[in-house]
Design an enzyme around this catalytic site. Sequence first.
Site, short mmCIF file in Angstrom:
data_model
loop_
_atom_site.label_atom_id
_atom_site.label_comp_id
_atom_site.label_asym_id
_atom_site.label_seq_id
_atom_site.Cartn_x
_atom_site.Cartn_y
_atom_site.Cartn_z
N GLY A 159 0.84 -1.19 0.00
CA GLY A 159 0.00 0.00 0.00
C GLY A 159 0.87 1.24 0.00
N GLN A 164 3.14 9.97 1.06
CA GLN A 164 4.41 9.23 1.04
C GLN A 164 5.22 9.44 -0.23
OE1 GLN A 164 2.40 5.32 2.17
NE2 GLN A 164 4.36 5.18 3.23
N CYS A 217 6.03 0.17 7.35
CA CYS A 217 5.63 1.32 6.53
C CYS A 217 6.82 1.72 5.66
CB CYS A 217 5.23 2.47 7.44
SG CYS A 217 4.71 3.94 6.54
N LEU A 218 6.57 1.96 4.37
CA LEU A 218 7.67 2.31 3.47
C LEU A 218 8.35 3.62 3.89
CD1 LEU A 218 6.16 1.38 -0.02
CD2 LEU A 218 7.86 0.11 1.31
N HIS A 249 -4.48 1.47 7.51
CA HIS A 249 -3.12 2.02 7.62
C HIS A 249 -2.94 3.20 6.65
CE1 HIS A 249 1.43 1.58 7.98
NE2 HIS A 249 1.31 2.30 6.89
N GLU A 250 -3.38 3.01 5.40
CA GLU A 250 -3.21 4.08 4.40
C GLU A 250 -4.11 5.28 4.72
OE1 GLU A 250 -0.67 3.77 2.71
OE2 GLU A 250 -0.42 1.61 3.00
N HIS A 277 -2.47 7.61 6.96
CA HIS A 277 -1.53 8.52 6.29
C HIS A 277 -2.22 9.80 5.83
CE1 HIS A 277 2.32 6.51 6.10
NE2 HIS A 277 1.76 5.38 5.70
CO CO Z 1 2.63 3.51 5.82
#
Ligand code: CO
Length: 178
Positions: free
Chosen positions: A49, A54, A98-99, A140-141, A144
């Site tokens: 995701g 991000q 998380c990236l 989660h997204e 963000h």
């Molecule tokens: Co993340």
Amino acid sequence: MSEPRSFEVVLFPDPVLRKEAEEVSSFDDDLRSIVDGMFARMFESHGVGLAAPQVGLSRRIFVLNDEGDAEKPDRNLALINPTIKSLKGDKVRFEEGCLSLPGVHCDVTRPDRCLVHAYDVEGKAFEMEVEGFVSRIIQHEYDHLQGVLLVDRMTPSDKMRNRAAVEELKAQYRAARP
Ligand code: CO
């Protein structure tokens, strides 16, 4: 047709990750190239995701593919201006990464199911009720888009365990901006 945008992943503690993202108002070629570029970046980074903040864009957009597999485009989902209408089901504890926070992992407790309303890249409204891993990715997204990160969902012991990785990211951020 427009080319996919080329993106890098923005890392913690970049302030764009802390802003509440803005609604998308035009469903045009620019949006399409952003979404295509986000999918490309997500797959290249081996994620499941990715949210627009991000990649440095404070817009209410995220993409996911619960198998993280570019060869399975039928698993691709792009959600524009999403709203989580309800959260339900058992609370489940599961490890997340998380990236934007490489090296950081913690268990996060979230409801198993959610009902989400969103628009697709064409501007068509849709609603879906999801559970399990897809529901977790969406929650989660969605965080963000609100400027909420894994570090905010950590227990004190998670914070202790991830302290070195978090401090390293802060040091790298400072070093890149003398
Ligand atoms: Co993340």
